[in-house]
Motif scaffolding. Structure first.
Motif, short mmCIF file in Angstrom:
data_model
loop_
_atom_site.label_atom_id
_atom_site.label_comp_id
_atom_site.label_asym_id
_atom_site.label_seq_id
_atom_site.Cartn_x
_atom_site.Cartn_y
_atom_site.Cartn_z
N VAL A 19 -21.68 -31.43 -7.34
CA VAL A 19 -22.07 -30.66 -6.16
C VAL A 19 -21.72 -31.42 -4.89
CG1 VAL A 19 -24.05 -29.75 -4.87
CG2 VAL A 19 -23.83 -29.28 -7.32
N ASN A 20 -22.06 -32.70 -4.85
CA ASN A 20 -21.74 -33.51 -3.67
C ASN A 20 -20.23 -33.58 -3.44
OD1 ASN A 20 -24.16 -34.33 -2.40
ND2 ASN A 20 -24.55 -35.76 -4.06
N LYS A 21 -19.46 -33.71 -4.49
CA LYS A 21 -18.01 -33.79 -4.36
C LYS A 21 -17.45 -32.47 -3.83
CE LYS A 21 -13.81 -34.64 -7.00
NZ LYS A 21 -13.25 -34.93 -8.32
N LYS A 22 -17.88 -31.36 -4.43
CA LYS A 22 -17.35 -30.04 -4.05
C LYS A 22 -17.76 -29.63 -2.64
CE LYS A 22 -15.44 -28.27 -7.91
NZ LYS A 22 -15.09 -26.92 -8.13
N LEU A 23 -19.00 -29.97 -2.25
CA LEU A 23 -19.49 -29.58 -0.92
C LEU A 23 -19.20 -30.65 0.13
CD1 LEU A 23 -22.93 -27.95 -1.79
CD2 LEU A 23 -20.70 -26.85 -1.53
N ARG A 24 -18.63 -31.77 -0.31
CA ARG A 24 -18.34 -32.90 0.58
C ARG A 24 -19.60 -33.37 1.30
NH1 ARG A 24 -13.60 -29.52 2.47
NH2 ARG A 24 -12.04 -29.92 0.90
N THR A 25 -20.63 -33.62 0.51
CA THR A 25 -21.92 -34.07 1.02
C THR A 25 -22.34 -35.33 0.28
OG1 THR A 25 -23.13 -32.68 -0.56
CG2 THR A 25 -22.69 -31.73 1.62
N ASN A 26 -23.47 -35.87 0.67
CA ASN A 26 -24.04 -37.03 -0.01
C ASN A 26 -25.54 -36.78 -0.19
OD1 ASN A 26 -24.06 -39.50 -1.26
ND2 ASN A 26 -24.33 -40.65 0.64
N TYR A 27 -25.88 -35.60 -0.71
CA TYR A 27 -27.27 -35.21 -0.89
C TYR A 27 -27.91 -35.97 -2.06
CZ TYR A 27 -26.39 -31.09 2.08
OH TYR A 27 -26.08 -30.25 3.11
N THR A 28 -29.21 -36.17 -1.96
CA THR A 28 -29.97 -36.71 -3.08
C THR A 28 -30.19 -35.60 -4.09
OG1 THR A 28 -32.11 -36.14 -2.12
CG2 THR A 28 -31.19 -38.32 -1.54
N LYS A 29 -30.68 -35.97 -5.27
CA LYS A 29 -31.00 -34.95 -6.29
C LYS A 29 -32.00 -33.95 -5.73
CE LYS A 29 -30.19 -37.87 -10.31
NZ LYS A 29 -30.76 -38.47 -11.51
N GLU A 33 -31.54 -29.86 -5.21
CA GLU A 33 -32.46 -28.90 -5.81
C GLU A 33 -33.11 -28.02 -4.74
OE1 GLU A 33 -35.08 -31.20 -8.30
OE2 GLU A 33 -33.40 -31.88 -9.55
N GLU A 34 -33.43 -28.59 -3.59
CA GLU A 34 -34.01 -27.80 -2.49
C GLU A 34 -32.99 -26.81 -1.94
OE1 GLU A 34 -35.39 -30.83 0.20
OE2 GLU A 34 -37.28 -31.10 -0.89
N LEU A 35 -31.74 -27.21 -1.83
CA LEU A 35 -30.68 -26.31 -1.37
C LEU A 35 -30.52 -25.14 -2.34
CD1 LEU A 35 -28.23 -25.62 0.47
CD2 LEU A 35 -26.86 -27.06 -1.06
N VAL A 36 -30.48 -25.43 -3.63
CA VAL A 36 -30.34 -24.38 -4.64
C VAL A 36 -31.53 -23.43 -4.58
CG1 VAL A 36 -30.26 -23.93 -7.13
CG2 VAL A 36 -28.84 -25.75 -6.14
N GLU A 37 -32.74 -23.96 -4.48
CA GLU A 37 -33.93 -23.12 -4.39
C GLU A 37 -33.90 -22.25 -3.14
OE1 GLU A 37 -36.57 -22.29 -6.37
OE2 GLU A 37 -35.44 -23.37 -7.89
N ALA A 38 -33.45 -22.81 -2.02
CA ALA A 38 -33.36 -22.04 -0.78
C ALA A 38 -32.39 -20.88 -0.93
CB ALA A 38 -32.93 -22.94 0.38
N ILE A 39 -31.27 -21.12 -1.60
CA ILE A 39 -30.30 -20.05 -1.83
C ILE A 39 -30.87 -19.01 -2.78
CG2 ILE A 39 -28.05 -19.54 -2.90
CD1 ILE A 39 -27.08 -22.24 -1.70
N LEU A 40 -31.54 -19.44 -3.84
CA LEU A 40 -32.13 -18.51 -4.80
C LEU A 40 -33.23 -17.66 -4.19
CD1 LEU A 40 -32.30 -20.80 -7.94
CD2 LEU A 40 -31.02 -18.67 -7.75
N ASP A 78 -19.52 -24.38 -4.74
CA ASP A 78 -18.25 -24.38 -4.00
C ASP A 78 -18.47 -23.82 -2.61
OD1 ASP A 78 -16.17 -25.05 -6.12
OD2 ASP A 78 -17.22 -23.40 -7.08
N ARG A 79 -17.63 -24.23 -1.68
CA ARG A 79 -17.61 -23.64 -0.35
C ARG A 79 -16.82 -22.34 -0.44
NH1 ARG A 79 -21.21 -25.41 3.15
NH2 ARG A 79 -21.36 -27.65 3.10
N GLN A 80 -17.41 -21.24 -0.02
CA GLN A 80 -16.75 -19.93 -0.01
C GLN A 80 -17.06 -19.25 1.31
OE1 GLN A 80 -14.81 -18.42 -2.27
NE2 GLN A 80 -15.03 -19.81 -3.97
N GLU A 81 -16.04 -18.97 2.10
CA GLU A 81 -16.28 -18.32 3.39
C GLU A 81 -16.57 -16.84 3.25
OE1 GLU A 81 -13.99 -19.33 6.72
OE2 GLU A 81 -13.75 -21.41 6.09
#
Length: 92
Positions: A19-29, A33-40, A78-81
């Motif tokens: 996830v960090n590689k694909k989104l070009r981030t350096n998020y913690t676990k 998980e918070e990002l995924v929950e926010a999207i869900l 993935d990043r999807q516009e």
């Protein structure tokens, strides 16, 4: 369906790095998980199922999550516009 996925979602050790590689981030676990929950939990999230995977796309974050439909494990992000046109919407 988003609620069911939210209740059952799982993560492997490798998915956090992916996830960090694909989104070009350096998020913690925890941040991932918070990002995924926010999207869900967002009503703007679009859900589709193709074959053995669910695809969730968030229009403001421009993120698509791929989740295995039987194990509910996060596969990648993935990043999807814009939403991929070829995917059919699943019932929520």
């Amino acid at each position: 369906m988003l609620k069911k996925i939210s209740e059952k979602i799982g993560y492997t050790k490798l998915v956090y790095d992916r996830v960090n590689k694909k989104l070009r981030t350096n998020y913690t676990k925890k941040q991932i998980e918070e990002l995924v929950e926010a999207i869900l939990n967002d009503n703007q999230t679009k859900l589709s199922r193709v074959g053995k995977n669910y695809y969730l796309w968030h229009p403001e974050k421009y993120i698509q999550l791929t989740i295995n439909a039987s194990s509910y494990r996060l596969i990648t992000a993935d990043r999807q516009e814009k939403i991929p046109i070829s995917k059919k919407s699943a019932k929520s």
